[in-house]
Design a protein around this motif. Structure first.
Motif, PDB file in Angstrom:
ATOM      1  N   LYS A  22       0.876  -1.141   0.000  1.00 30.54           N
ATOM      2  CA  LYS A  22      -0.327  -0.293  -0.091  1.00 30.54           C
ATOM      3  C   LYS A  22       0.683   0.954   0.382  1.00 30.54           C
ATOM      4  CE  LYS A  22      -4.159  -1.543   2.006  1.00 30.54           C
ATOM      5  NZ  LYS A  22      -5.200  -1.573   3.108  1.00 30.54           N
ATOM      6  N   THR A  23       2.124   1.103   0.011  1.00 30.00           N
ATOM      7  CA  THR A  23       2.876   2.183  -0.135  1.00 30.00           C
ATOM      8  C   THR A  23       3.354   2.712  -0.832  1.00 30.00           C
ATOM      9  OG1 THR A  23       4.847   1.486   0.123  1.00 30.00           O
ATOM     10  CG2 THR A  23       3.715   1.341   2.104  1.00 30.00           C
ATOM     11  N   ASP A  24       2.697   2.189  -2.178  1.00 31.18           N
ATOM     12  CA  ASP A  24       2.788   2.610  -3.404  1.00 31.18           C
ATOM     13  C   ASP A  24       2.047   3.383  -3.800  1.00 31.18           C
ATOM     14  OD1 ASP A  24       4.422   0.554  -3.462  1.00 31.18           O
ATOM     15  OD2 ASP A  24       3.391  -1.148  -4.989  1.00 31.18           O
ATOM     16  N   GLN A  25       0.670   3.915  -3.112  1.00 36.99           N
ATOM     17  CA  GLN A  25      -0.172   4.623  -2.858  1.00 36.99           C
ATOM     18  C   GLN A  25       0.193   6.614  -2.670  1.00 36.99           C
ATOM     19  OE1 GLN A  25      -3.702   3.118  -1.175  1.00 36.99           O
ATOM     20  NE2 GLN A  25      -4.000   1.196  -1.871  1.00 36.99           N
ATOM     21  N   GLY A  26       1.583   6.269  -1.827  1.00 34.55           N
ATOM     22  CA  GLY A  26       1.552   7.669  -1.189  1.00 34.55           C
ATOM     23  C   GLY A  26       2.617   7.795  -0.204  1.00 34.55           C
ATOM     24  N   ASP A  27       2.427   8.420   0.437  1.00 31.47           N
ATOM     25  CA  ASP A  27       3.329   8.356   1.240  1.00 31.47           C
ATOM     26  C   ASP A  27       2.578   7.988   2.627  1.00 31.47           C
ATOM     27  OD1 ASP A  27       5.106   9.520   3.898  1.00 31.47           O
ATOM     28  OD2 ASP A  27       3.916  11.448   4.069  1.00 31.47           O
ATOM     29  N   PRO A  28       3.718   6.852   3.301  1.00 30.35           N
ATOM     30  CA  PRO A  28       3.149   5.880   4.093  1.00 30.35           C
ATOM     31  C   PRO A  28       2.350   6.765   4.926  1.00 30.35           C
ATOM     32  CG  PRO A  28       5.370   5.390   3.537  1.00 30.35           C
ATOM     33  CD  PRO A  28       5.447   6.382   2.784  1.00 30.35           C
ATOM     34  N   ALA A  29       3.542   7.577   5.802  1.00 27.96           N
ATOM     35  CA  ALA A  29       3.424   8.027   6.639  1.00 27.96           C
ATOM     36  C   ALA A  29       1.101   8.418   7.191  1.00 27.96           C
ATOM     37  CB  ALA A  29       4.380   8.913   7.341  1.00 27.96           C
ATOM     38  N   GLN A  30       1.657   9.212   5.598  1.00 22.56           N
ATOM     39  CA  GLN A  30      -0.079   9.905   5.652  1.00 22.56           C
ATOM     40  C   GLN A  30      -1.739   8.681   5.123  1.00 22.56           C
ATOM     41  OE1 GLN A  30      -0.758  13.167   6.760  1.00 22.56           O
ATOM     42  NE2 GLN A  30       1.449  12.753   6.925  1.00 22.56           N
ATOM     43  N   GLN A  31      -0.684   7.216   5.831  1.00 21.19           N
ATOM     44  CA  GLN A  31      -1.990   5.889   4.889  1.00 21.19           C
ATOM     45  C   GLN A  31      -2.521   5.856   6.560  1.00 21.19           C
ATOM     46  OE1 GLN A  31      -0.309   3.117   3.281  1.00 21.19           O
ATOM     47  NE2 GLN A  31       0.021   4.561   1.436  1.00 21.19           N
ATOM     48  N   PRO A  32      -3.665   5.696   7.055  1.00 18.00           N
ATOM     49  CA  PRO A  32      -4.741   5.626   8.175  1.00 18.00           C
ATOM     50  C   PRO A  32      -3.930   5.049   9.010  1.00 18.00           C
ATOM     51  CG  PRO A  32      -6.297   5.678   6.436  1.00 18.00           C
ATOM     52  CD  PRO A  32      -4.890   5.478   5.586  1.00 18.00           C
ATOM     53  N   GLU A  33      -4.102   3.919   9.128  1.00 17.77           N
ATOM     54  CA  GLU A  33      -3.197   2.545  10.358  1.00 17.77           C
ATOM     55  C   GLU A  33      -2.054   3.222  10.593  1.00 17.77           C
ATOM     56  OE1 GLU A  33      -5.266   0.604   7.227  1.00 17.77           O
ATOM     57  OE2 GLU A  33      -3.996   1.747   7.268  1.00 17.77           O
ATOM     58  N   LEU A  51       6.030  -5.153   9.581  1.00 17.80           N
ATOM     59  CA  LEU A  51       6.037  -4.753   8.661  1.00 17.80           C
ATOM     60  C   LEU A  51       5.409  -6.070   7.583  1.00 17.80           C
ATOM     61  CD1 LEU A  51       9.440  -3.139   8.622  1.00 17.80           C
ATOM     62  CD2 LEU A  51       6.940  -2.585   8.973  1.00 17.80           C
ATOM     63  N   LYS A  52       4.090  -5.890   6.888  1.00 22.73           N
ATOM     64  CA  LYS A  52       3.918  -7.060   5.955  1.00 22.73           C
ATOM     65  C   LYS A  52       4.065  -7.114   5.038  1.00 22.73           C
ATOM     66  CE  LYS A  52      -0.842  -8.457   5.785  1.00 22.73           C
ATOM     67  NZ  LYS A  52      -1.436  -9.519   6.411  1.00 22.73           N
ATOM     68  N   PHE A  53       4.316  -8.207   4.566  1.00 21.16           N
ATOM     69  CA  PHE A  53       4.805  -8.539   2.983  1.00 21.16           C
ATOM     70  C   PHE A  53       3.903  -9.263   2.601  1.00 21.16           C
ATOM     71  CE2 PHE A  53       8.763  -6.411   4.904  1.00 21.16           C
ATOM     72  CZ  PHE A  53       8.952  -5.619   4.316  1.00 21.16           C
ATOM     73  N   GLN A  54       2.694  -9.402   1.728  1.00 20.70           N
ATOM     74  CA  GLN A  54       1.990  -9.803   1.670  1.00 20.70           C
ATOM     75  C   GLN A  54       2.222 -10.279   0.020  1.00 20.70           C
ATOM     76  OE1 GLN A  54       0.010 -11.908   1.432  1.00 20.70           O
ATOM     77  NE2 GLN A  54      -1.616 -10.780   3.017  1.00 20.70           N
ATOM     78  N   ASN A  55       1.964 -11.651   0.482  1.00 23.25           N
ATOM     79  CA  ASN A  55       3.162 -13.072  -1.322  1.00 23.25           C
ATOM     80  C   ASN A  55       1.939 -13.996  -1.306  1.00 23.25           C
ATOM     81  OD1 ASN A  55       5.657 -11.126  -1.856  1.00 23.25           O
ATOM     82  ND2 ASN A  55       5.689 -11.655   0.972  1.00 23.25           N
ATOM     83  N   LEU A  75      10.703  -0.965   1.829  1.00 23.71           N
ATOM     84  CA  LEU A  75      10.751  -0.141   2.950  1.00 23.71           C
ATOM     85  C   LEU A  75      11.405   1.037   2.969  1.00 23.71           C
ATOM     86  CD1 LEU A  75      12.557  -3.692   3.433  1.00 23.71           C
ATOM     87  CD2 LEU A  75      11.528  -2.940   5.053  1.00 23.71           C
ATOM     88  N   ASP A  76      11.927   1.059   2.198  1.00 18.41           N
ATOM     89  CA  ASP A  76      12.806   2.907   1.779  1.00 18.41           C
ATOM     90  C   ASP A  76      11.976   3.880   1.952  1.00 18.41           C
ATOM     91  OD1 ASP A  76      15.623   1.919   1.960  1.00 18.41           O
ATOM     92  OD2 ASP A  76      15.766   1.994  -0.156  1.00 18.41           O
ATOM     93  N   LYS A  77      10.787   3.750   1.907  1.00 16.02           N
ATOM     94  CA  LYS A  77       9.594   4.190   2.313  1.00 16.02           C
ATOM     95  C   LYS A  77       8.826   4.789   3.678  1.00 16.02           C
ATOM     96  CE  LYS A  77       7.636   4.470  -2.578  1.00 16.02           C
ATOM     97  NZ  LYS A  77       6.650   4.327  -2.859  1.00 16.02           N
ATOM     98  N   VAL A  78       8.701   3.210   4.105  1.00 14.99           N
ATOM     99  CA  VAL A  78       8.428   3.300   5.651  1.00 14.99           C
ATOM    100  C   VAL A  78       9.392   3.698   6.476  1.00 14.99           C
ATOM    101  CG1 VAL A  78       7.677   1.823   6.859  1.00 14.99           C
ATOM    102  CG2 VAL A  78       6.563   1.432   4.674  1.00 14.99           C
TER     103      VAL A  78
END
Length: 346
Positions: A22-33, A51-55, A75-78
């Motif tokens: 979901k970090t592909d959708q923008g700044d992870p710090a601004q995502q609700p969770e 850190l949930k990696f969905q595979n 990872l480098d975004k979070v």
């Protein structure tokens, strides 16, 4: 969840996870969770993040592949948002469950070891003088089943033991009997270094609750609340989902059911079991019912909603404006906030 709910529980810690794609959708710090978790940190709460990696729906990325590089970029975004702000950081949420069964081999180990070294390198480069974020490996599941104790789970723990920057591992003992947690402890603790500890960021008797869904509700409950004799538990729960019930009715459903009433001290007793190991760093418990717990509820649904401290989807709000309570849990949770050896306990 809301901060008034946390305050009502006397909680001083909050745990969550971030879904990395979901970090592909923008700044992870601004995502609700993640935004909520960071707000909790700013308010002075202790925080734990997985850190949930969905595979589960794709092959595990190979080292050096574009897919692997994409996960490292996530990872480098979070990491800039959470490092030195979150106290406990788990690489992986439930890695074995979030990976296709065919990939739950040393391929899984290789993938997560690359991710973990990337996190360690980031912390070393950006915080050479020290960092308040402690690193753990994410949670192992189903260790009460011998066939889930595999070469891959053994290597998972071996990597944790051999990596000095890793302070322990997380476990998620969702079991069908309280003693099922002992299998997790017996398997994990001897494989860790003496200075390492465990996180238990999820635990419950949800597998026991699931076995009850096709059984009839207690006869007295059916009579008192107008259900036909023999109504299965799942239908009574579904009725409460469709039209939330008064607090007393939910309490009666739980307290009149021997399979629930006999385990109403599970939260207290399980935390004591974990503390008695002398190796517990942190344990956390589910706050509230949410939409996925109640959508399409039927006899085959995993009934996570029986675990929650707040029964926000099945019980009418209380006079204090907060959601209805789950039966038995909130008093135990509040009591468990009392400090134990200066360790976080919420």
């Amino acid at each position: 969840m809301t901060f008034p709910e946390l305050e009502a529980m006397n909680s001083s810690w909050l745990r969550g996870f971030v879904t990395m794609h979901k970090t592909d959708q923008g700044d992870p710090a601004q995502q609700p969770e993640l935004r909520l978790l960071l707000e909790a940190a700013d308010r002075g709460y202790g925080t734990a993040l997985s850190l949930k990696f969905q595979n589960s729906d794709r092959p595990l990325p190979r080292p050096g592949s574009p897919a692997m590089n994409a996960d490292l970029a996530r990872l480098d975004k979070v990491l800039p948002a959470v490092m030195d702000r979150v106290e406990l950081l788990c690489v992986g949420n439930e890695p074995f469950l979030e990976t296709r069964r065919s990939d739950r081999t040393e391929r899984l180990n290789e993938y997560y070891e690359i991710l973990t070294r990337h996190v360690i390198d980031y912390r070393r480069r950006h915080f050479p003088e020290g960092c308040r974020t402690h690193l753990f490996l994410g949670a192992l599941n189903h260790l009460d089943r011998p066939d889930e104790q595999t070469n891959a789970t053994a290597r998972w723990l071996d990597f944790a033991r051999r990596t000095p920057e890793i302070e322990g591992v997380d476990i998620h003992p969702h079991v069908d009997a309280p003693e099922g947690t002992n299998a997790y402890l017996d398997y994990v603790l001897p494989k860790l270094r003496g200075d390492q500890r465990i996180l238990v960021t999820e635990f419950s008797l949800v597998l026991l609750w699931k076995k009850q869904l096709r059984k009839p509700v207690p006869a007295e409950y059916a009579r008192r609340y107008g259900f036909p004799a023999g109504t299965p538990v799942w239908k009574a729960v579904r009725a409460a989902i469709d039209t939330p019930v008064p607090q007393r009715q939910w309490n009666d459903l739980c307290s009149m059911s021997p399979w629930y009433e006999q385990h109403k001290h599970f939260l207290r007793d399980q935390v004591q079991l974990l503390r008695d190991t002398g190796r517990l760093a942190f344990a956390s418990y589910g706050i509230a019912q949410d939409d996925p717990m109640v959508q399409g509820f039927n006899a085959d649904k995993t009934p996570w909603l029986f675990n929650s401290v707040f029964a926000s989807k099945t019980v009418q709000p209380g006079p204090d404006g907060l959601p209805g309570r789950g039966y038995a849990w909130i008093d135990q949770f509040q009591t468990l906030q009392r400090p134990q050896d200066n360790r976080p306990t919420s």
